[in-house]
Design an enzyme around this catalytic site. Structure first.
Site, PDB file in Angstrom:
ATOM      1  N   GLU A  55       0.825  -1.207   0.000  1.00 49.20           N
ATOM      2  CA  GLU A  55       0.000   0.000   0.000  1.00 49.20           C
ATOM      3  C   GLU A  55       0.856   1.253   0.000  1.00 49.20           C
ATOM      4  O   GLU A  55       0.595   2.213  -0.735  1.00 49.20           O
ATOM      5  CB  GLU A  55      -0.920  -0.010   1.227  1.00 49.20           C
ATOM      6  CG  GLU A  55      -1.906  -1.154   1.254  1.00 49.20           C
ATOM      7  CD  GLU A  55      -1.390  -2.376   2.007  1.00 49.20           C
ATOM      8  OE1 GLU A  55      -2.200  -3.049   2.649  1.00 49.20           O
ATOM      9  OE2 GLU A  55      -0.156  -2.651   1.939  1.00 49.20           O
ATOM     10  N   ALA A 158      11.053 -39.560  -3.042  1.00 46.13           N
ATOM     11  CA  ALA A 158      11.192 -40.133  -4.372  1.00 46.13           C
ATOM     12  C   ALA A 158      11.142 -41.637  -4.248  1.00 46.13           C
ATOM     13  O   ALA A 158      11.701 -42.219  -3.317  1.00 46.13           O
ATOM     14  CB  ALA A 158      12.507 -39.684  -5.018  1.00 46.13           C
ATOM     15  N   ALA A 168      16.561 -53.624  -2.121  1.00 48.66           N
ATOM     16  CA  ALA A 168      16.647 -54.441  -0.912  1.00 48.66           C
ATOM     17  C   ALA A 168      17.965 -54.241  -0.173  1.00 48.66           C
ATOM     18  O   ALA A 168      18.023 -54.337   1.063  1.00 48.66           O
ATOM     19  CB  ALA A 168      16.458 -55.916  -1.270  1.00 48.66           C
ATOM     20  N   THR A 200      19.566 -39.536   8.395  1.00 52.14           N
ATOM     21  CA  THR A 200      19.970 -39.120   7.055  1.00 52.14           C
ATOM     22  C   THR A 200      21.337 -38.447   7.088  1.00 52.14           C
ATOM     23  O   THR A 200      22.190 -38.682   6.239  1.00 52.14           O
ATOM     24  CB  THR A 200      18.919 -38.168   6.453  1.00 52.14           C
ATOM     25  OG1 THR A 200      17.713 -38.891   6.203  1.00 52.14           O
ATOM     26  CG2 THR A 200      19.402 -37.551   5.159  1.00 52.14           C
ATOM     27  N   PRO A 274      12.012 -42.619   5.329  1.00 54.28           N
ATOM     28  CA  PRO A 274      10.633 -42.982   5.645  1.00 54.28           C
ATOM     29  C   PRO A 274      10.235 -42.759   7.097  1.00 54.28           C
ATOM     30  O   PRO A 274       9.068 -42.488   7.372  1.00 54.28           O
ATOM     31  CB  PRO A 274      10.585 -44.473   5.287  1.00 54.28           C
ATOM     32  CG  PRO A 274      11.661 -44.646   4.276  1.00 54.28           C
ATOM     33  CD  PRO A 274      12.749 -43.716   4.683  1.00 54.28           C
ATOM     34  N   ALA A 277       9.465 -39.012   7.498  1.00 57.29           N
ATOM     35  CA  ALA A 277       8.283 -38.730   6.675  1.00 57.29           C
ATOM     36  C   ALA A 277       7.026 -39.295   7.326  1.00 57.29           C
ATOM     37  O   ALA A 277       5.998 -38.614   7.415  1.00 57.29           O
ATOM     38  CB  ALA A 277       8.469 -39.318   5.280  1.00 57.29           C
TER      39      ALA A 277
END
Length: 360
Positions: A55, A158, A168, A200, A274, A277
């Site tokens: 503004e 992914a 595996a 990770t 996983p 997640a």
């Protein structure tokens, strides 16, 4: 002033709002000032923290400040009503002599909201909700964060077409192709923070930077966040990140998200394995799913998502597909939870130690 001219001006306000930065604590806002006859007098948008709000930018762009007297300001978000790094936009509009304010979406902020009421109390005609669906969709990330008082969470993974994040033997680099990985980096660069678990970090030693196609660092870098009780090694690549590392030494996701919100994070990009997640899904903390699917089959036990508290089909986490795009040989599916959220939102506390699709 016709409805058509106001609608056209609002679409213009939303279009110029898109020029503002997608990251940071502030929303992207555009403002168009119209004469009593409906002619465009000036426009402005918010260019980032510490700069004039939309503004004020529009008022400053007027060829003659006196033209604001009796004019209409069309704004994509309700004008703010608080003193931050800049003054209240409601007061600036009143002082300029604006006669009417039209806006799209209410400001949900506890401190910044209330601009419409302030304007009305000063005799300014105010209309809200114009193109509210479009305005809400445009500001979805910021509005979600402000209303929930936690960052908007995008969860990325992914996988193979049969839902496996790794073979595996644990190998996963790379399930998806180059185009998909470039897309991930674009999404990282559009986020305030990137989150992984300690598993990770210890397994993959990622840098967690946003990079261009030639490997160069992008102008904006998300803050790296690691969730977990184990220490991040002193020589970990993440400690060389351009942004300081935020180490969350516990597994209370709700508390971690509030901590990030309080530090100015409004959009968090969750990567990793996983376990992390699944914890975000189970806690009901995911606002957007970003799933990359490679045209390959792996079989085996290494699924992209583990236990999320669904014991029967009736309890399934239902999603709405927003888009599907082909990236090279891969697909990216963008989806969101279907409201209302009726599942338990109690944070999960198990460690985020798993990883499969490698994170760099």
């Amino acid at each position: 002033m016709t409805r058509e001219s106001v609608t056209t001006a609002m679409r213009r306000a939303l279009a110029i709002a898109d020029r503002g930065p997608v990251t940071g604590v502030n929303p992207r806002v555009g403002c168009v000032i119209l004469s009593p006859a409906g002619d465009l007098l000036a426009e402005g948008w918010h260019r980032g923290a510490g700069t004039p709000h939309a503004e004020v930018a529009a008022l400053s762009a007027l060829a003659n400040p006196a033209d604001a007297v009796g004019a209409t300001a069309v704004v994509s978000l309700e004008p703010c009503n608080h003193h931050g790094r800049t003054g209240p936009c409601s007061e600036a509009l009143i002082a300029a002599g604006i006669a009417e304010v039209v806006y799209s979406v209410d400001d949900p902020g506890e401190h910044s909201g209330g601009g419409a009421e302030r304007l009305r109390s000063a005799g300014v005609e105010v209309t809200g909700g114009v193109l509210a669906a479009e305005g809400g969709a445009f500001l979805r990330v910021w509005l979600t964060a402000e209303r929930a008082e936690r960052p908007f969470v995008t969860l990325k993974w992914a996988s193979s077409l049969d839902g496996r994040a790794a073979a595996a033997d644990g190998t996963s680099q790379w399930i998806t192709g180059t185009a998909a990985r470039h897309h991930v980096h674009e999404r990282r660069a559009a986020s305030d923070a990137i989150i992984v678990g300690t598993g990770t970090v210890l397994a993959d030693d990622p840098s967690l930077t946003a990079r261009g196609e030639a490997g160069e660092l992008t102008a904006h870098q998300p803050v790296p966040v690691v969730i977990g009780e184990r220490a991040v090694p002193a020589n970990a690549r993440i400690r060389q990140h351009p942004q300081p590392l935020v180490a969350v030494g516990h597994h209370d996701l709700a508390a971690a998200m509030r901590q990030l919100f309080d530090s100015g994070i409004r959009h968090a990009f969750v990567e990793g394995g996983p376990t992390l997640a699944s914890a975000f899904v189970a806690a009901g903390l995911v606002d957007e799913y970003l799933v990359y699917l490679a045209p390959t089959l792996l079989g085996g036990p290494r699924l992209s998502i583990g236990e999320i508290g669904v014991g029967t089909l009736a309890d399934a986490r239902r999603l709405r597909i927003d888009s599907v795009e082909q990236l090279g040989d891969d697909l990216v599916v963008i989806a969101r939870p279907i409201p209302p959220h009726t599942h338990d939102t109690t944070p999960q506390t198990h460690p985020a130690d798993a990883r499969h699709e490698r994170t760099t």
